[in-house]
Design a protein around this motif. Structure first.
Motif, PDB file in Angstrom:
ATOM      1  N   LEU A  22      21.298  73.940  48.435  1.00  0.00           N
ATOM      2  CA  LEU A  22      21.711  72.545  47.905  1.00  0.00           C
ATOM      3  C   LEU A  22      20.633  71.752  47.336  1.00  0.00           C
ATOM      4  O   LEU A  22      20.495  71.319  46.458  1.00  0.00           O
ATOM      5  CB  LEU A  22      22.833  71.911  48.404  1.00  0.00           C
ATOM      6  N   ILE A  23      19.320  71.931  48.114  1.00  0.00           N
ATOM      7  CA  ILE A  23      18.129  71.371  47.878  1.00  0.00           C
ATOM      8  C   ILE A  23      17.490  72.154  46.532  1.00  0.00           C
ATOM      9  O   ILE A  23      17.293  71.510  45.510  1.00  0.00           O
ATOM     10  CB  ILE A  23      17.182  71.548  48.967  1.00  0.00           C
ATOM     11  N   ARG A  24      17.597  73.406  46.661  1.00  0.00           N
ATOM     12  CA  ARG A  24      17.170  74.404  45.640  1.00  0.00           C
ATOM     13  C   ARG A  24      17.877  73.965  44.182  1.00  0.00           C
ATOM     14  O   ARG A  24      17.159  73.827  43.317  1.00  0.00           O
ATOM     15  CB  ARG A  24      17.127  75.863  45.766  1.00  0.00           C
ATOM     16  N   LYS A  25      19.038  74.047  44.264  1.00  0.00           N
ATOM     17  CA  LYS A  25      20.101  73.737  43.023  1.00  0.00           C
ATOM     18  C   LYS A  25      19.429  72.425  42.476  1.00  0.00           C
ATOM     19  O   LYS A  25      19.516  72.405  41.362  1.00  0.00           O
ATOM     20  CB  LYS A  25      21.346  73.595  43.870  1.00  0.00           C
ATOM     21  N   LYS A  26      19.474  71.364  43.450  1.00  0.00           N
ATOM     22  CA  LYS A  26      19.149  69.969  42.814  1.00  0.00           C
ATOM     23  C   LYS A  26      17.823  70.030  42.273  1.00  0.00           C
ATOM     24  O   LYS A  26      17.497  69.510  41.393  1.00  0.00           O
ATOM     25  CB  LYS A  26      19.456  68.886  43.769  1.00  0.00           C
ATOM     26  N   ARG A  27      16.947  70.434  42.909  1.00  0.00           N
ATOM     27  CA  ARG A  27      15.530  70.753  42.651  1.00  0.00           C
ATOM     28  C   ARG A  27      15.403  71.311  41.419  1.00  0.00           C
ATOM     29  O   ARG A  27      14.556  70.815  40.437  1.00  0.00           O
ATOM     30  CB  ARG A  27      14.819  71.589  43.636  1.00  0.00           C
ATOM     31  N   SER A  28      16.172  72.184  40.846  1.00  0.00           N
ATOM     32  CA  SER A  28      16.272  73.162  39.627  1.00  0.00           C
ATOM     33  C   SER A  28      17.003  72.451  38.683  1.00  0.00           C
ATOM     34  O   SER A  28      17.213  72.870  37.287  1.00  0.00           O
ATOM     35  CB  SER A  28      16.701  74.541  39.805  1.00  0.00           C
ATOM     36  N   GLY A  29      17.413  70.971  38.682  1.00  0.00           N
ATOM     37  CA  GLY A  29      18.139  70.431  37.697  1.00  0.00           C
ATOM     38  C   GLY A  29      19.739  70.889  37.818  1.00  0.00           C
ATOM     39  O   GLY A  29      20.622  70.455  36.727  1.00  0.00           O
ATOM     40  N   GLY A  30      20.109  71.361  38.757  1.00  0.00           N
ATOM     41  CA  GLY A  30      21.412  71.744  38.828  1.00  0.00           C
ATOM     42  C   GLY A  30      22.408  70.449  39.048  1.00  0.00           C
ATOM     43  O   GLY A  30      22.097  69.484  39.483  1.00  0.00           O
ATOM     44  N   GLU A  31      23.770  70.559  38.883  1.00  0.00           N
ATOM     45  CA  GLU A  31      24.723  69.725  39.187  1.00  0.00           C
ATOM     46  C   GLU A  31      25.806  70.050  40.338  1.00  0.00           C
ATOM     47  O   GLU A  31      26.266  71.320  40.305  1.00  0.00           O
ATOM     48  CB  GLU A  31      25.636  69.438  37.900  1.00  0.00           C
TER      49      GLU A  31
END
Ligand code: URA
Length: 464
Positions: A22-31
């Motif tokens: 979830l950190i990686r996803k948000k870090r990469s601009g994901g929703e």
């Protein structure tokens, strides 16, 4: 697939979630999906996600921003992370007011009894002073014996008896916010609209509100300086709270100077009690007016008036016929406060040291840096820089000249009440820098700017 959304909805639902993803996803601009955000809120509340991972996610969210769906999901997940207060047994609609914080902002002591006197229940959960803004709980605790730490049962009993209760956040309500807010404070991730919205609303919605009035401050003492940021935050909070089933309106109000005459603890209560007792000091006209407007909206959202204007009229009657004073005094007594201090409020005021700051030149009070004035109040001993520090109930500043006033050299501008004589110099110096006297009068600023209700909020957000 949106950028960064490497985990598909199906895969995410089927496989166990890991915070690192979830950190990686948000870090990469994901929703993030709602169930992913629920995991974060639950993990923050029960301690199962370590602080370093929560802090990393907060920083990613701060930098990448939260979508409206993410903001709504975070608000609801944080609301549901602990116990919720139910106002159902009170037999009245429950409405609260929240202010984004300011200097001399004491309207809670007026709007709570005004709305309660008009038939609305006001379960008000308030905060403490921090930095340049004051705290409702610290102000109330200057009344000897007043208890701000009630159990939810006690809170309900005071509400049933008096119609209003003002107390502090409990450990059980929205515990995810307690954890995340403390981390945001330490990691420079406070100023993000989605995170602010979820933090404020999760606590308010956990208090079981039918209606909420948001007082979003603008101007030199406001938490967010840019007017467009204030409008965006106000719209986001209105839209999010409405989607959660709470009727909500936001008022953009002026904080380009302290509100009213007093900024501190006991001295702010004295100003309010004068108004509750029907006095009309010129210097407190803005506090009176803003409180009536806010209470009018609360009474309207609580179903006790057909419009905010009709609600305001009812609030004014409650102020004039003494019913609001009776609610306030009953609430103070029910929460253990010693009412005798209100017999002669000036006698109870025992500051350690006093100094009067005089105008150094003649002219108009042209500009006030209200944030700096808030720091002057804090330095007098009335506030705190670090959470948990004690405050002095008798410290604070009385302002004698408002923005736009014509003043003569040597005329008193402010009186500083400090804890010790050594603590007078710093507020005095700050005051001299924060108040500008010039030859021309400044442009007047309206006390209430825009009013943002559901439709306006949606329009504002869709135009972003
Ligand atoms: N007040 C809150 O409770 N939360 C925030 O994020 C900002 C102000």
């Amino acid at each position: 697939m949106k950028p960064g959304n490497e985990i598909s909805r199906e895969a995410a639902a089927a496989s166990p979630l890991h915070m690192i993803d979830l950190i990686r996803k948000k870090r990469s601009g994901g929703e993030l999906e709602a169930h992913e955000i629920e995991l974060i809120a639950r993990g923050a509340a029960d301690g199962s996600i370590p602080s370093d991972q929560l802090a990393a996610w907060l920083m990613a969210a701060w930098i990448r921003g939260l979508s409206r769906d993410e903001t709504r999901a975070l608000t609801l997940a944080m609301r549901d992370s602990g116990v919720k207060f139910s106002s159902a047994r009170l037999g009245r609609k429950a409405v609260d007011k929240h202010s984004t914080g300011g200097v001399g902002d004491k309207t809670s002591f007026l709007v709570a009894p005004l709305a309660a006197a008009c038939g609305v229940a006001v379960p008000m959960l308030s905060g403490r002073a921090l930095g340049h803004t004051g705290g409702t709980l610290d102000k109330l605790e200057s009344i000897p014996g007043y208890r701000t730490a009630l159990t939810l049962d006690e809170f309900e009993k005071v509400l049933a008896k008096c119609g209003a209760s003002i107390m502090g956040q409990t450990d059980e309500l929205a515990p995810a916010d307690r954890k995340l807010y403390a981390l945001r404070d330490r990691t420079g991730t406070v100023e993000n609209p989605g995170l602010i919205c979820a933090s404020i609303l999760s606590k308010k919605l956990a208090a079981g509100l039918d209606g909420l009035v948001l007082d979003v401050k603008t101007g030199s003492g406001a938490f967010l300086r840019r007017r467009s940021d204030c409008e965006y935050l106000a719209s986001l909070m209105v839209s999010t709270a409405e989607a959660a089933g709470t009727r909500t309106v936001a008022l953009l109000t002026d904080m380009s100077q302290p509100l009213g005459r007093a900024a501190g603890n006991w001295i702010e209560l004295v100003e309010c009690v004068e108004l509750l007792r029907g006095e009309r000091p010129e210097y407190s006209a803005d506090v009176r007016e803003l409180s009536l407007i806010l209470a009018g909206w609360m009474i309207h959202l609580g179903g006790e008036a057909a419009s905010a204007e009709a609600g305001r009229k009812r609030a004014e009657q409650a102020l004039e016929n003494g019913s609001a004073t009776r609610v306030f005094m009953a609430m103070v007594e029910a929460q253990g406060g010693d009412l005798s201090v209100f017999d002669e409020p000036e006698k109870f005021h025992r500051p350690g040291a006093t100094a009067v700051v005089e105008a150094w030149t003649s002219g108009f009070v042209a500009k006030m840096d209200t944030t700096a004035l808030g720091w002057a109040v804090q330095r007098s001993g009335a506030g705190r820089e670090i959470a948990g520090e004690p405050v002095d109930p008798h410290a604070g500043i009385l302002f004698h000249a408002r923005r736009g006033a014509r003043i003569e050299r040597g005329q008193p501008l402010a009186t500083i009440y400090a804890t010790t004589a050594e603590m007078l110099a710093e507020p005095e110096e700050i005051l001299k820098r924060a108040i500008q006297i010039s030859e021309t009068a400044p442009r007047a600023v309206p006390l209430v700017g825009r009013v943002i209700a559901r439709e306006t909020a949606e329009m504002q957000l869709s135009s972003q």
